[in-house]
Motif scaffolding. Structure first.
Motif, PDB file in Angstrom:
ATOM      1  N   PHE A  68       0.825  -1.204   0.000  1.00 51.73           N
ATOM      2  CA  PHE A  68       0.000   0.000   0.000  1.00 51.73           C
ATOM      3  C   PHE A  68       0.862   1.257   0.000  1.00 51.73           C
ATOM      4  O   PHE A  68       0.629   2.186  -0.783  1.00 51.73           O
ATOM      5  CB  PHE A  68      -0.947   0.018   1.204  1.00 51.73           C
ATOM      6  CG  PHE A  68      -1.729   1.290   1.305  1.00 51.73           C
ATOM      7  CD1 PHE A  68      -2.804   1.518   0.470  1.00 51.73           C
ATOM      8  CD2 PHE A  68      -1.363   2.272   2.201  1.00 51.73           C
ATOM      9  CE1 PHE A  68      -3.519   2.710   0.533  1.00 51.73           C
ATOM     10  CE2 PHE A  68      -2.065   3.461   2.275  1.00 51.73           C
ATOM     11  CZ  PHE A  68      -3.149   3.678   1.444  1.00 51.73           C
ATOM     12  N   GLU A  69       1.867   1.294   0.870  1.00 54.23           N
ATOM     13  CA  GLU A  69       2.759   2.454   0.945  1.00 54.23           C
ATOM     14  C   GLU A  69       3.475   2.689  -0.385  1.00 54.23           C
ATOM     15  O   GLU A  69       3.537   3.808  -0.890  1.00 54.23           O
ATOM     16  CB  GLU A  69       3.783   2.265   2.060  1.00 54.23           C
ATOM     17  CG  GLU A  69       4.719   3.438   2.227  1.00 54.23           C
ATOM     18  CD  GLU A  69       5.749   3.214   3.327  1.00 54.23           C
ATOM     19  OE1 GLU A  69       6.712   3.995   3.357  1.00 54.23           O
ATOM     20  OE2 GLU A  69       5.606   2.293   4.143  1.00 54.23           O
ATOM     21  N   SER A  70       3.976   1.608  -0.958  1.00 53.84           N
ATOM     22  CA  SER A  70       4.704   1.716  -2.223  1.00 53.84           C
ATOM     23  C   SER A  70       3.792   2.145  -3.365  1.00 53.84           C
ATOM     24  O   SER A  70       4.138   3.020  -4.159  1.00 53.84           O
ATOM     25  CB  SER A  70       5.371   0.375  -2.540  1.00 53.84           C
ATOM     26  OG  SER A  70       6.142   0.474  -3.703  1.00 53.84           O
ATOM     27  N   LEU A  71       2.635   1.537  -3.446  1.00 53.87           N
ATOM     28  CA  LEU A  71       1.685   1.898  -4.501  1.00 53.87           C
ATOM     29  C   LEU A  71       1.237   3.353  -4.358  1.00 53.87           C
ATOM     30  O   LEU A  71       1.145   4.083  -5.351  1.00 53.87           O
ATOM     31  CB  LEU A  71       0.479   0.962  -4.477  1.00 53.87           C
ATOM     32  CG  LEU A  71      -0.599   1.212  -5.527  1.00 53.87           C
ATOM     33  CD1 LEU A  71      -0.027   1.097  -6.939  1.00 53.87           C
ATOM     34  CD2 LEU A  71      -1.750   0.239  -5.345  1.00 53.87           C
ATOM     35  N   SER A  72       0.990   3.782  -3.142  1.00 54.26           N
ATOM     36  CA  SER A  72       0.589   5.176  -2.914  1.00 54.26           C
ATOM     37  C   SER A  72       1.654   6.149  -3.397  1.00 54.26           C
ATOM     38  O   SER A  72       1.348   7.158  -4.038  1.00 54.26           O
ATOM     39  CB  SER A  72       0.312   5.411  -1.424  1.00 54.26           C
ATOM     40  OG  SER A  72      -0.778   4.653  -1.003  1.00 54.26           O
ATOM     41  N   GLU A  73       2.909   5.852  -3.092  1.00 58.76           N
ATOM     42  CA  GLU A  73       4.004   6.738  -3.507  1.00 58.76           C
ATOM     43  C   GLU A  73       4.133   6.767  -5.026  1.00 58.76           C
ATOM     44  O   GLU A  73       4.321   7.827  -5.621  1.00 58.76           O
ATOM     45  CB  GLU A  73       5.316   6.303  -2.860  1.00 58.76           C
ATOM     46  CG  GLU A  73       6.487   7.195  -3.214  1.00 58.76           C
ATOM     47  CD  GLU A  73       6.376   8.632  -2.716  1.00 58.76           C
ATOM     48  OE1 GLU A  73       7.059   9.496  -3.301  1.00 58.76           O
ATOM     49  OE2 GLU A  73       5.621   8.900  -1.777  1.00 58.76           O
ATOM     50  N   VAL A  74       4.027   5.604  -5.671  1.00 58.60           N
ATOM     51  CA  VAL A  74       4.148   5.559  -7.132  1.00 58.60           C
ATOM     52  C   VAL A  74       2.977   6.293  -7.793  1.00 58.60           C
ATOM     53  O   VAL A  74       3.170   7.003  -8.784  1.00 58.60           O
ATOM     54  CB  VAL A  74       4.264   4.097  -7.630  1.00 58.60           C
ATOM     55  CG1 VAL A  74       4.152   4.017  -9.142  1.00 58.60           C
ATOM     56  CG2 VAL A  74       5.587   3.503  -7.177  1.00 58.60           C
ATOM     57  N   VAL A  75       1.794   6.163  -7.235  1.00 54.12           N
ATOM     58  CA  VAL A  75       0.636   6.896  -7.769  1.00 54.12           C
ATOM     59  C   VAL A  75       0.872   8.400  -7.627  1.00 54.12           C
ATOM     60  O   VAL A  75       0.578   9.178  -8.546  1.00 54.12           O
ATOM     61  CB  VAL A  75      -0.667   6.454  -7.075  1.00 54.12           C
ATOM     62  CG1 VAL A  75      -1.807   7.408  -7.374  1.00 54.12           C
ATOM     63  CG2 VAL A  75      -1.029   5.040  -7.502  1.00 54.12           C
ATOM     64  N   ASN A  76       1.423   8.834  -6.496  1.00 52.89           N
ATOM     65  CA  ASN A  76       1.730  10.258  -6.310  1.00 52.89           C
ATOM     66  C   ASN A  76       2.777  10.731  -7.299  1.00 52.89           C
ATOM     67  O   ASN A  76       2.677  11.846  -7.839  1.00 52.89           O
ATOM     68  CB  ASN A  76       2.192  10.531  -4.876  1.00 52.89           C
ATOM     69  CG  ASN A  76       1.061  10.464  -3.886  1.00 52.89           C
ATOM     70  OD1 ASN A  76      -0.096  10.718  -4.216  1.00 52.89           O
ATOM     71  ND2 ASN A  76       1.378  10.104  -2.658  1.00 52.89           N
ATOM     72  N   VAL A  77       3.796   9.917  -7.563  1.00 52.73           N
ATOM     73  CA  VAL A  77       4.822  10.262  -8.539  1.00 52.73           C
ATOM     74  C   VAL A  77       4.173  10.426  -9.918  1.00 52.73           C
ATOM     75  O   VAL A  77       4.408  11.409 -10.625  1.00 52.73           O
ATOM     76  CB  VAL A  77       5.948   9.207  -8.596  1.00 52.73           C
ATOM     77  CG1 VAL A  77       6.843   9.416  -9.800  1.00 52.73           C
ATOM     78  CG2 VAL A  77       6.756   9.238  -7.316  1.00 52.73           C
ATOM     79  N   ALA A  78       3.346   9.460 -10.302  1.00 55.24           N
ATOM     80  CA  ALA A  78       2.686   9.523 -11.604  1.00 55.24           C
ATOM     81  C   ALA A  78       1.790  10.763 -11.711  1.00 55.24           C
ATOM     82  O   ALA A  78       1.780  11.431 -12.750  1.00 55.24           O
ATOM     83  CB  ALA A  78       1.865   8.253 -11.834  1.00 55.24           C
ATOM     84  N   ALA A  79       1.066  11.077 -10.646  1.00 59.45           N
ATOM     85  CA  ALA A  79       0.196  12.251 -10.664  1.00 59.45           C
ATOM     86  C   ALA A  79       1.009  13.539 -10.832  1.00 59.45           C
ATOM     87  O   ALA A  79       0.615  14.436 -11.590  1.00 59.45           O
ATOM     88  CB  ALA A  79      -0.634  12.304  -9.388  1.00 59.45           C
TER      89      ALA A  79
END
Length: 86
Positions: A68-79
């Protein structure tokens, strides 16, 4: 707006290193690379565990917070990348 971002682990202390990053700056790029590298390693690790098929539900549940933490960070990077391109 600046935010505290993970830059990976400090080789000397073994602790996570954080920095306030500015969009498009060197530290921001380092944090993005760290997020993507972390997600890649975690994805490979969980993939191997799932492929092995012998992990219990309790053992698999250990991965959920990290995923969850990793996916959240990658989604923020993509955004941020998409926002910068528009």
């Amino acid at each position: 707006m600046s935010e505290l971002r993970n830059l990976g682990y400090d080789a000397v202390t073994g602790k996570r290193a954080y920095a306030l990053t500015e969009p498009g700056g060197l530290l921001d790029t380092m944090a993005n690379v760290t997020a993507l590298e972390t997600a890649s390693v975690l994805t490979a690790l969980v993939g191997e565990v799932l492929e092995g098929g012998k992990a219990s539900d309790a053992e698999l549940a250990v991965f959920v917070p990290a995923l969850f933490e990793s996916l959240s960070e990658v989604v923020n990077v993509a955004a941020r990348v998409l926002d910068a391109g528009e």
